[in-house]
Design a protein around this motif. Structure first.
Motif: not given
Length: 169
Positions: A54-66
């Motif tokens: 699955i190609k996405t343009d944006k990487p998943t953002p980091p978890d704000p809780r961790n």
């Protein structure tokens, strides 16, 4: 009984030297039939499910809780030493394990990660010293987590380290 006399061979009569090929052909045909019957059974394969990319343009953002733990190594302004940072706080090399251990314990079990950002001019040995401090902090965090009764003896897992090279620019 009288002893047998050897037979005399007549001149001009030759012994038959042809090979009887009928049994040979029978054996070859039987082997051919056996192999024809066995071959379809040998070519059966298990179905394989290949994961789709699955190609996405944006990487998943980091978890704000961790938030990710970032350790940095960069040379000092006079290039005579190195400064170490945990997140954005400056720390000494000897203090990395002591300050990293409690922070590692706060990360979810099995998801302990440290990102190490190393300047391109940093010698390999300095990075190894920092990795050794991370290992000590990880071992201490596992030991202290496993001793807590609310964890039921589970130590929280190993700490994974990702290393990236900071280029000067």
């Amino acid at each position: 009984m009288s002893p047998q006399k050897p037979k005399k061979v007549q001149h001009g009569v030759h012994a038959k030297s042809d090979i009887n090929v009928t049994p040979l052909i029978d054996i070859v045909l039987v082997l051919l039939i056996v192999f024809i019957v066995m071959v379809p059974g040998l070519s059966k394969a298990l179905p394989v499910v290949v994961p789709q990319v699955i190609k996405t343009d944006k990487p998943t953002p980091p978890d704000p809780r961790n938030p990710p733990l970032v350790l940095g190594i960069s040379p000092t302004a006079d290039n005579k030493g190195y400064e170490f940072t945990l997140q954005s706080d400056r720390i000494e090399l000897q203090d990395i394990a002591a300050k990293l251990c409690p922070v590692l314990q706060l990360q979810p079990a099995g998801m302990r990660k440290v990102f190490l950002k190393v300047d391109e001019e940093t010698p390999y040995q300095v990075a190894v010293h920092v990795l050794d401090q991370v290992r000590l902090a990880s071992e201490r965090a596992k030991k202290e987590t496993g001793a807590k009764p609310e964890w039921g003896g589970f130590d929280g897992g190993d700490t994974k380290v990702a290393i990236s090279l900071k280029k000067r620019g």
